[in-house]
Design a protein around this motif. Structure first.
Motif, PDB file in Angstrom:
ATOM      1  N   UNK A 370       0.845  -1.194   0.000  1.00  0.00           N
ATOM      2  CA  UNK A 370       0.000   0.000   0.000  1.00  0.00           C
ATOM      3  C   UNK A 370       0.881   1.246   0.000  1.00  0.00           C
ATOM      4  N   UNK A 371       1.937   1.211   0.803  1.00  0.00           N
ATOM      5  CA  UNK A 371       2.846   2.356   0.893  1.00  0.00           C
ATOM      6  C   UNK A 371       3.493   2.592  -0.481  1.00  0.00           C
ATOM      7  N   UNK A 372       3.932   1.507  -1.131  1.00  0.00           N
ATOM      8  CA  UNK A 372       4.585   1.649  -2.440  1.00  0.00           C
ATOM      9  C   UNK A 372       3.601   2.237  -3.461  1.00  0.00           C
ATOM     10  N   UNK A 373       2.328   1.784  -3.401  1.00  0.00           N
ATOM     11  CA  UNK A 373       1.327   2.305  -4.348  1.00  0.00           C
ATOM     12  C   UNK A 373       1.139   3.807  -4.129  1.00  0.00           C
ATOM     13  N   UNK A 374       0.970   4.192  -2.845  1.00  0.00           N
ATOM     14  CA  UNK A 374       0.704   5.607  -2.554  1.00  0.00           C
ATOM     15  C   UNK A 374       1.934   6.468  -2.831  1.00  0.00           C
ATOM     16  N   UNK A 375       3.138   5.894  -2.633  1.00  0.00           N
ATOM     17  CA  UNK A 375       4.361   6.640  -2.961  1.00  0.00           C
ATOM     18  C   UNK A 375       4.382   6.988  -4.449  1.00  0.00           C
ATOM     19  N   UNK A 376       3.872   6.060  -5.268  1.00  0.00           N
ATOM     20  CA  UNK A 376       3.870   6.299  -6.721  1.00  0.00           C
ATOM     21  C   UNK A 376       2.680   7.145  -7.134  1.00  0.00           C
ATOM     22  N   UNK A 377       1.499   6.781  -6.630  1.00  0.00           N
ATOM     23  CA  UNK A 377       0.268   7.366  -7.172  1.00  0.00           C
ATOM     24  C   UNK A 377      -0.251   8.559  -6.376  1.00  0.00           C
ATOM     25  N   UNK A 378       0.228   8.761  -5.139  1.00  0.00           N
ATOM     26  CA  UNK A 378      -0.322   9.843  -4.314  1.00  0.00           C
ATOM     27  C   UNK A 378      -1.823   9.650  -4.139  1.00  0.00           C
ATOM     28  N   UNK A 379      -2.577  10.773  -4.221  1.00  0.00           N
ATOM     29  CA  UNK A 379      -4.039  10.674  -4.095  1.00  0.00           C
ATOM     30  C   UNK A 379      -4.671  10.041  -5.319  1.00  0.00           C
ATOM     31  N   UNK A 380      -3.954  10.112  -6.417  1.00  0.00           N
ATOM     32  CA  UNK A 380      -4.519   9.535  -7.641  1.00  0.00           C
ATOM     33  C   UNK A 380      -3.670   9.856  -8.844  1.00  0.00           C
ATOM     34  N   UNK A 381      -3.846   9.052  -9.882  1.00  0.00           N
ATOM     35  CA  UNK A 381      -3.105   9.255 -11.125  1.00  0.00           C
ATOM     36  C   UNK A 381      -4.083   9.645 -12.221  1.00  0.00           C
ATOM     37  N   UNK A 382      -3.681  10.609 -13.042  1.00  0.00           N
ATOM     38  CA  UNK A 382      -4.448  10.876 -14.259  1.00  0.00           C
ATOM     39  C   UNK A 382      -3.989   9.859 -15.296  1.00  0.00           C
ATOM     40  N   UNK A 383      -4.922   9.009 -15.731  1.00  0.00           N
ATOM     41  CA  UNK A 383      -4.586   8.049 -16.789  1.00  0.00           C
ATOM     42  C   UNK A 383      -4.962   8.692 -18.119  1.00  0.00           C
ATOM     43  N   UNK A 384      -3.943   8.844 -18.953  1.00  0.00           N
ATOM     44  CA  UNK A 384      -4.159   9.531 -20.233  1.00  0.00           C
ATOM     45  C   UNK A 384      -3.954   8.533 -21.368  1.00  0.00           C
TER      46      UNK A 384
END
Ligand code: PLP
Length: 402
Positions: A370-384
């Motif tokens: 979970x920590x690794x996911x949030x480190x990468x994505x923060x509150x959320x990722x814009x998927x383009x």
């Protein structure tokens, strides 16, 4: 493809995308594909009423068991994926769930990526468990995790590469070696890659799964899904996973996707060109904290992506500090790019994938993961999803909202 004086010749993938599945021996026939919108067929011999007795020689009888338009699509998909056979379904999830129900049974175990497409993640965790199938979700970017999760009862390894929306790359050839060692099968959801970029069967996978709704159809107007693999594996999947579960594609949608496949190779070049330009623009933008695109050298698995993908595809993700405010502005102000889910269309699409939805609800990550996911994505990722419009128009559109 047969007849026309070219028997035995190996055709290229662009040719196969147009001609595979068409009987070139027939003389007076339409040049463009037919759409056969018939649910039943007039037969001139008695055909078994059981889907269990279906084989390659069974004549068309009922569209849930087989249809000429759908079969042409399936032949094209198999040719593009270097597979013996292909089956088209009503959606990517119909393909995924049919394959999982077909391959797995009570007491079996599946090793699956811990950041899959949310529908797949939720089905594996919430539904398969009700049928006595245990799923272990691991970070499949490191094959040591896959190996450590293998058990004597492991029947299937499921990879998604690049993954949605982190764009993580999993090593297909490496996972295939592990599957073989443990007597398990390997399935790869290759929706983000497409066969233009990666052909998992050539790398040792047993099944390759697609949401045809995305790049393969390519125009955002038809839902579909597919599984390609060996003729032997797919015979059982057709009777149980397609005919009995019933997630059959409409021949009209199959026809639209056939039309999309003809330009897949050309479109993928334009998707990749635009995605790379947008990724570089975003990486240089002061408001953007992080950009994830397999074609960027900053991607943690750029080397593996370069080895396994002939095209980096059209998907990128990025992160900003105040994502809700940007999402709001995008909904009101974007003029070329649509603020909408889905991907792989000719039209560019962007959507905020919020971490509270994905990490907590869909993936149910805990602890270090979970920590690794949030480190990468923060509150959320814009998927383009970079479409095939003019690059400058896409950059201008993003620039004015950023
Ligand atoms: N697999 C991936 C990687 C996807 O992104 C999606 C849909 O977004 C699916 C499967 C499911 O496909 P469908 O929406 O066609 O059911």
């Amino acid at each position: 493809m047969s007849g026309g004086g070219d028997e035995g010749k190996q055709h290229g993938k662009r040719t196969l995308a147009i001609h595979a599945g068409v009987d070139h021996t027939k003389g007076n026939r339409p040049s463009a594909p037919d759409i056969v919108m018939s649910s039943t067929f007039v037969v001139d011999e008695q055909v078994s009423f059981s889907a269990n007795n279906l084989d390659d020689d069974t004549p068309w009888m009922y569209t849930r068991w087989g249809n000429p338009t759908t079969n042409e699509l399936e032949a094209k998909l198999a040719a593009l994926e270097s597979a013996e056979a292909g089956i088209a379904f009503a959606s990517g999830m119909a393909a995924t769930t049919a394959l999982l129900f077909h391959v797995l049974g009570q007491g079996d175990h599946i090793v699956i990526s811990n950041t899959n497409y949310p529908g797949t993640a939720e089905f594996a965790r919430d539904t398969l468990s009700r049928y006595g199938v245990e799923a272990t979700a691991v970070n499949t970017t490191n094959l040591d995790n896959v190996r450590a999760a293998m058990r004597p009862e492991t029947k299937l390894i499921w990879l998604e590469t690049p993954s949605n929306p982190l764009l993580q790359i999993a090593d297909i050839a490496g996972a295939s070696a592990i599957a073989k060692e443990y007597g398990a099968l390997l399935a790869v959801d290759s929706t983000f890659a497409t066969p233009v970029a990666t052909r998992p069967i050539e790398l040792g996978a047993d099944f390759v799964v697609h949401s045809l709704t995305k790049f393969l159809g390519g125009h955002g107007d038809a839902m579909g899904g597919s599984v390609c693999g060996s003729a032997e594996h797919l015979a059982g999947l057709r009777s149980e996973g397609l005919s009995h579960l019933g997630g059959v594609i409409s021949p009209f949608n199959a026809w639209l996707i056939i039309r999309g496949l003809a330009t897949l190779d050309l479109r993928m070049r334009a998707h990749e060109e635009n995605a790379l330009a947008l990724a570089k623009f975003l990486e240089a933008h002061p408001r953007v904290e992080r950009v994830i695109y397999p074609g960027l050298e900053s991607h943690p698995q750029h080397a593996l992506a370069a080895k396994q993908m002939d095209n980096f595809s059209g998907m990128l993700s990025f992160r900003v500090a105040d994502s809700d405010a940007l999402a709001e502005r995008m909904m009101k102000k974007l003029s070329v790019i649509h603020y909408a889910v889905s991907l792989g269309h000719h039209r560019s699409l962007v959507y905020l994938m919020k971490s509270e939805d994905l990490a907590h609800t869909s993936y149910a990550l805990e602890g270090d993961e979970l920590k690794a996911y949030l480190d990468t994505a923060g509150d959320g990722l814009f998927r383009l999803s970079a479409g095939i419009e003019n690059t400058a128009d896409l950059i201008d559109d993003l620039d004015q909202v950023l």
